[in-house]
Design a protein around this motif. Structure first.
Motif, mmCIF file in Angstrom:
data_model
loop_
_atom_site.group_PDB
_atom_site.id
_atom_site.type_symbol
_atom_site.label_atom_id
_atom_site.label_comp_id
_atom_site.label_asym_id
_atom_site.label_seq_id
_atom_site.Cartn_x
_atom_site.Cartn_y
_atom_site.Cartn_z
ATOM 1 N N ARG A 325 0.812 -1.070 0.035
ATOM 2 C CA ARG A 325 -0.043 0.037 0.063
ATOM 3 C C ARG A 325 0.801 1.311 0.178
ATOM 4 O O ARG A 325 0.307 2.300 -0.350
ATOM 5 C CB ARG A 325 -0.944 0.143 1.231
ATOM 6 C CG ARG A 325 -2.270 -0.781 1.019
ATOM 7 C CD ARG A 325 -2.701 -1.395 2.409
ATOM 8 N NE ARG A 325 -1.681 -1.992 2.858
ATOM 9 C CZ ARG A 325 -1.718 -2.307 4.314
ATOM 10 N NH1 ARG A 325 -2.451 -1.930 5.090
ATOM 11 N NH2 ARG A 325 -0.491 -2.940 4.957
ATOM 12 N N PHE A 326 2.096 1.114 0.500
ATOM 13 C CA PHE A 326 2.674 2.484 0.610
ATOM 14 C C PHE A 326 4.327 1.965 0.914
ATOM 15 O O PHE A 326 4.531 0.687 1.191
ATOM 16 C CB PHE A 326 2.288 3.373 1.508
ATOM 17 C CG PHE A 326 2.388 2.900 3.058
ATOM 18 C CD1 PHE A 326 3.360 2.612 3.842
ATOM 19 C CD2 PHE A 326 1.187 2.203 3.518
ATOM 20 C CE1 PHE A 326 3.402 2.294 5.118
ATOM 21 C CE2 PHE A 326 0.944 1.787 4.902
ATOM 22 C CZ PHE A 326 1.854 1.596 5.439
ATOM 23 N N GLN A 341 8.980 -10.392 1.176
ATOM 24 C CA GLN A 341 10.266 -10.738 1.797
ATOM 25 C C GLN A 341 11.173 -9.829 1.209
ATOM 26 O O GLN A 341 12.092 -9.326 2.047
ATOM 27 C CB GLN A 341 10.496 -12.211 1.751
ATOM 28 C CG GLN A 341 9.712 -13.301 2.489
ATOM 29 C CD GLN A 341 9.855 -14.608 2.044
ATOM 30 O OE1 GLN A 341 10.661 -15.131 1.268
ATOM 31 N NE2 GLN A 341 10.014 -15.509 3.129
ATOM 32 N N ARG A 344 10.582 -6.111 2.234
ATOM 33 C CA ARG A 344 11.042 -5.735 3.851
ATOM 34 C C ARG A 344 12.418 -6.035 4.110
ATOM 35 O O ARG A 344 13.137 -5.494 4.805
ATOM 36 C CB ARG A 344 10.071 -6.828 4.656
ATOM 37 C CG ARG A 344 8.851 -6.397 4.681
ATOM 38 C CD ARG A 344 7.772 -7.517 5.335
ATOM 39 N NE ARG A 344 8.109 -7.895 6.436
ATOM 40 C CZ ARG A 344 7.785 -7.224 7.747
ATOM 41 N NH1 ARG A 344 7.016 -6.158 7.540
ATOM 42 N NH2 ARG A 344 8.007 -7.693 8.914
ATOM 43 N N ARG B 16 8.427 -12.806 7.367
ATOM 44 C CA ARG B 16 8.665 -12.335 5.859
ATOM 45 C C ARG B 16 9.732 -11.153 5.701
ATOM 46 O O ARG B 16 9.504 -10.079 5.179
ATOM 47 C CB ARG B 16 7.192 -11.442 5.688
ATOM 48 C CG ARG B 16 5.997 -12.482 5.821
ATOM 49 C CD ARG B 16 6.185 -13.716 4.660
ATOM 50 N NE ARG B 16 5.104 -14.457 4.846
ATOM 51 C CZ ARG B 16 4.862 -15.734 5.580
ATOM 52 N NH1 ARG B 16 5.894 -15.939 6.378
ATOM 53 N NH2 ARG B 16 3.685 -16.416 5.524
ATOM 54 N N LEU B 17 11.029 -11.605 6.101
ATOM 55 C CA LEU B 17 12.218 -10.933 5.862
ATOM 56 C C LEU B 17 13.147 -11.673 4.895
ATOM 57 O O LEU B 17 13.651 -12.723 5.428
ATOM 58 C CB LEU B 17 12.872 -10.655 7.038
ATOM 59 C CG LEU B 17 12.266 -9.368 8.332
ATOM 60 C CD1 LEU B 17 13.123 -9.345 9.523
ATOM 61 C CD2 LEU B 17 12.366 -8.073 7.233
ATOM 62 N N ALA B 18 13.536 -11.306 3.902
ATOM 63 C CA ALA B 18 14.620 -11.929 3.204
ATOM 64 C C ALA B 18 15.865 -11.422 3.737
ATOM 65 O O ALA B 18 16.406 -10.266 3.618
ATOM 66 C CB ALA B 18 14.677 -11.362 1.756
ATOM 67 N N ALA B 80 0.887 4.526 -3.282
ATOM 68 C CA ALA B 80 1.107 2.943 -3.395
ATOM 69 C C ALA B 80 2.011 2.846 -4.686
ATOM 70 O O ALA B 80 1.994 3.336 -5.471
ATOM 71 C CB ALA B 80 -0.087 2.488 -3.450
ATOM 72 N N PRO B 81 2.703 1.671 -4.316
ATOM 73 C CA PRO B 81 3.811 1.376 -5.368
ATOM 74 C C PRO B 81 2.995 0.803 -6.637
ATOM 75 O O PRO B 81 3.652 1.101 -7.682
ATOM 76 C CB PRO B 81 4.508 -0.100 -4.998
ATOM 77 C CG PRO B 81 4.221 -0.102 -3.404
ATOM 78 C CD PRO B 81 2.848 0.742 -3.200
ATOM 79 N N LYS B 82 1.604 0.101 -6.786
ATOM 80 C CA LYS B 82 1.122 -0.250 -7.919
ATOM 81 C C LYS B 82 -0.297 -0.437 -7.579
ATOM 82 O O LYS B 82 -0.915 -1.106 -6.787
ATOM 83 C CB LYS B 82 1.752 -1.633 -8.373
ATOM 84 C CG LYS B 82 1.896 -1.778 -10.009
ATOM 85 C CD LYS B 82 2.564 -3.009 -10.235
ATOM 86 C CE LYS B 82 2.925 -3.044 -11.811
ATOM 87 N NZ LYS B 82 3.726 -4.163 -12.056
ATOM 88 N N TYR B 88 -5.326 -2.250 -5.217
ATOM 89 C CA TYR B 88 -3.887 -2.594 -5.167
ATOM 90 C C TYR B 88 -3.273 -3.705 -5.839
ATOM 91 O O TYR B 88 -4.105 -4.660 -5.831
ATOM 92 C CB TYR B 88 -3.444 -2.761 -3.653
ATOM 93 C CG TYR B 88 -3.551 -1.476 -2.951
ATOM 94 C CD1 TYR B 88 -2.718 -0.340 -2.779
ATOM 95 C CD2 TYR B 88 -4.928 -1.275 -1.852
ATOM 96 C CE1 TYR B 88 -2.915 0.634 -1.952
ATOM 97 C CE2 TYR B 88 -4.877 -0.076 -1.318
ATOM 98 C CZ TYR B 88 -4.017 0.859 -1.151
ATOM 99 O OH TYR B 88 -4.313 2.088 -0.640
ATOM 100 N N LEU B 89 -2.361 -3.457 -6.882
ATOM 101 C CA LEU B 89 -1.917 -4.852 -7.395
ATOM 102 C C LEU B 89 -0.686 -5.438 -7.009
ATOM 103 O O LEU B 89 0.254 -4.934 -6.354
ATOM 104 C CB LEU B 89 -1.533 -4.332 -8.731
ATOM 105 C CG LEU B 89 -2.365 -3.780 -9.465
ATOM 106 C CD1 LEU B 89 -1.905 -3.563 -11.120
ATOM 107 C CD2 LEU B 89 -3.644 -4.537 -9.954
ATOM 108 N N VAL B 90 -0.790 -6.664 -6.834
ATOM 109 C CA VAL B 90 0.292 -7.804 -6.358
ATOM 110 C C VAL B 90 0.485 -8.863 -7.499
ATOM 111 O O VAL B 90 -0.451 -8.940 -8.262
ATOM 112 C CB VAL B 90 0.028 -8.070 -4.808
ATOM 113 C CG1 VAL B 90 -0.116 -7.129 -3.941
ATOM 114 C CG2 VAL B 90 -1.121 -8.901 -4.752
ATOM 115 N N PRO B 91 1.398 -9.370 -7.303
ATOM 116 C CA PRO B 91 1.751 -10.764 -8.314
ATOM 117 C C PRO B 91 0.459 -11.633 -8.161
ATOM 118 O O PRO B 91 -0.158 -11.820 -7.292
ATOM 119 C CB PRO B 91 3.036 -11.265 -7.583
ATOM 120 C CG PRO B 91 3.957 -10.406 -7.174
ATOM 121 C CD PRO B 91 2.874 -9.251 -6.372
ATOM 122 N N VAL B 93 -2.009 -14.254 -7.537
ATOM 123 C CA VAL B 93 -1.993 -15.259 -6.317
ATOM 124 C C VAL B 93 -2.990 -16.570 -6.605
ATOM 125 O O VAL B 93 -2.691 -17.735 -6.348
ATOM 126 C CB VAL B 93 -2.717 -14.708 -5.038
ATOM 127 C CG1 VAL B 93 -2.554 -15.444 -3.919
ATOM 128 C CG2 VAL B 93 -1.918 -13.389 -4.737
#
Lengths: 484, 95
Positions: A325-326, A341, A344, B16-18, B80-82, B88-91, B93
């Protein structure tokens, strides 16, 4: 012009000796001259500052100006400012233009004050030296090879170098008081719930509290007057009237009962800082106060407890930074998990990642009772210690920090050593009590702060105690030579 | 107890951290040091102590269930990024 108190500036503005545009330009010029060296500001909002100053000048012309109208100030970059980048000193929010104002920002703007810009800080307020900032460390104006403290290190350096008359800070484990101590300022962390947290980017929600960072107690009182108050948008805001914090500043300290916790004067305290604090206590005796040794037996639990509570709450709060979202989003995510992942992983710095991981671990299945619940119980013990002490004394005093400002890079390789910089401030946050740091002298040429802790909602008394001390001492008037 | 490499990987996944493979030993060391510090809590008996969730033991306020916020979708999505057509757009799912 930059060495005047808020009251003096207010008088000059109201008398027409200067106008807000000139005053604002003066501070903008100082920022231009010195910020390259200090790195105290992340963003300087010159254009909007001059527009706000022009609006203030119109209020003077219309005779509608208030006490703080037209006086410049700076906000820690943790407060959302509409239309202005609000980064929390993180790559994650480097591109985040806040769509609304924090309540603190609204209130200060409504008082007519002029925002000069947003100050540097530890990333997401996690740090005690301002070295975890994505925008680089802030330098201490007293010695630019040393840290200003953290996490409100940019606000501290800005006020100490008089690049701003006053600034806001936030304090989760000492982040107003410790940099105030290291930079020779008067900083106050109010009672939990006194100042709205709405629009203040959350780190540890049960501990976070905003407060003023100023050159003296009267200035801190004036800013706290504006910042405080109930806010229905913050579910932990307290419904309680705000007194005029300047009203009792001159009250006598005759008969004031000061408690000195023996746990604050033991191993780990720099002897020169200890001597500075002892001298300050003697001044209070001269002012009519009585001194009593007390004990806060669970003091040693504060740091272990904090490093469960704060990471647990931060791991939850920072889960909102997900690249959707941001904030920062990684390039070409292959699927949703990869998006989360890598966004972040790229967006957060090492200390933030460490704390998210500790918190995630502490809250993970099977560990809740051993960590978070245990920490909440320890928190109760720490809080009970204070309530027993306040049955016998009016305020508690001791050092704010165990040492003066340390060298840049000294503690960056050892997170646990860094955590100990907040050993005297953290338990106040755990208990939710108000605490203050005031200039108490110099140790080895560097400022050392006296901490004053009060019972719930006793901010007026803390400010009174600080103000009376500042009437008989001039430590708070000392300014680093290069910035006079 | 002490966290090893696989524990750190598991925690990083939960969070959720790479994190870089090469930095795992340093994280393991730092997290273990922090947990050793935290371990000092176990020295005190808290069997009969009630947990403290809020310094003033305040309770959640209730309010009338009325609309207080206005629709600001465009403003909020502008950062927002996309996005596309208000979402909101995400890859992808769902296949």
């Amino acid at each position: 012009m930059h060495n005047k108190t808020l009251s003096e500036l207010s008088a000059l503005l109201h008398n027409g000796d200067i106008n807000s545009t000139e005053l604002t330009q003066h501070f903008l010029n100082r920022i231009k001259s010195h910020n390259g060296n200090l790195n105290a500001f992340i963003s300087v909002t010159e254009e909007s500052a001059l527009a706000q100053a022009a609006a203030a000048d119109k209020q003077f012309a219309d005779k509608t100006a208030g006490k703080l109208t037209g006086i410049p100030m700076a906000h820690k970059d943790i407060f959302c400012t509409k239309g202005v980048r609000t980064s929390c000193a993180s790559k994650m929010l480097d591109n985040f233009i806040a769509p609304y104002n924090a309540t603190v920002v609204e209130k200060i703007a409504a008082s007519g004050m002029v925002m000069l810009g947003k100050t540097n800080m530890d990333e997401f307020a996690m740090g005690s030296s301002n070295e975890t900032s994505f925008y680089g460390p802030v330098k201490n104006p007293w010695d630019t090879e040393r840290v200003p403290g953290g996490s409100s290190g940019g606000s501290a350096a800005a006020v100490a170098a008089r690049l701003a008359p006053v600034a806001t800070g936030t304090d989760t484990g000492g982040s107003i008081r410790q940099p105030s101590s290291l930079c020779n300022l008067t900083g106050l962390k109010p009672t939990y719930g006194r100042v709205s947290r709405y629009g203040m980017i959350a780190f540890a929600s049960s501990l976070d509290q905003a407060g003023p960072m100023a050159a003296n107690a009267e200035d801190a009182a004036l800013l706290l007057n504006v910042m405080s108050g109930f806010d229905e948008r913050d579910s932990t805001s307290v419904e309680r009237d705000v007194p005029d914090y300047t009203a009792g500043l001159n009250d006598s300290l005759e008969g004031l009962r000061i408690g000195l916790p023996k746990e604050y004067f033991g191993e780990g305290l720099d002897p020169e800082v200890a001597a500075t604090i002892d001298a300050a206590i003697k001044e209070f005796e001269k002012l009519g106060a009585t001194i009593k040794e007390i004990s806060l037996p669970n003091t040693s639990l504060a740091i272990p407890t904090y490093y469960v509570v704060a990471p647990a709450e931060c791991s939850s709060n920072l889960s909102r930074m997900d690249g959707v979202r941001f904030g920062h989003r990684c390039d070409d995510p292959k699927d949703l998990l990869d998006l989360y992942q890598r966004s972040r992983g790229e967006g957060f710095g090492d200390e933030v990642k460490r704390r998210i991981m500790i918190g995630t671990y502490a809250l993970s299945a099977g560990y809740y009772d051993a960590y978070y619940l245990k920490a909440q119980k320890c928190r109760r013990l720490i809080s009970d210690d204070f309530q027993q002490a306040f049955a016998e004394v009016d305020v508690i005093m001791g050092p704010t920090a165990p040492t003066t400002a340390f060298k840049l890079g000294d503690k960056t390789d050892d997170p646990v050593a860094m955590y100990l910089a907040d050993i005297y401030t953290i338990n106040t946050n755990l208990a939710g009590l108000p605490g203050m740091s005031i200039p108490a002298g110099f140790a080895g040429g560097l400022p050392a702060g006296l901490q004053i802790i009060g019972n719930y909602f006793d901010e007026a008394r803390l400010l009174n105690v600080a103000h009376r001390y500042q009437q008989v001492t001039d430590w708070h008037k000392q300014i680093p030579t290069a910035f006079q | 107890m002490s966290l090893d490499k696989s524990d750190v990987e598991k925690i990083a996944h939960l969070a959720r951290l790479a994190i870089d493979e090469s930095s795992i030993p340093a994280y393991a060391r730092d997290l273990n040091n922090i947990l050793n510090l935290v371990e000092q809590m176990s020295a005190v008996d808290t069997e009969t102590v009630s947990p403290m969730a809020h310094p003033l033991d305040a309770h959640q306020r209730l309010r009338e269930d009325v609309i207080s916020e206005t629709d600001q979708r465009e403003l909020f999505q502008s950062i927002a990024p996309k996005t596309d057509a208000g979402v909101y757009l995400v890859p992808q799912v769902i296949e």
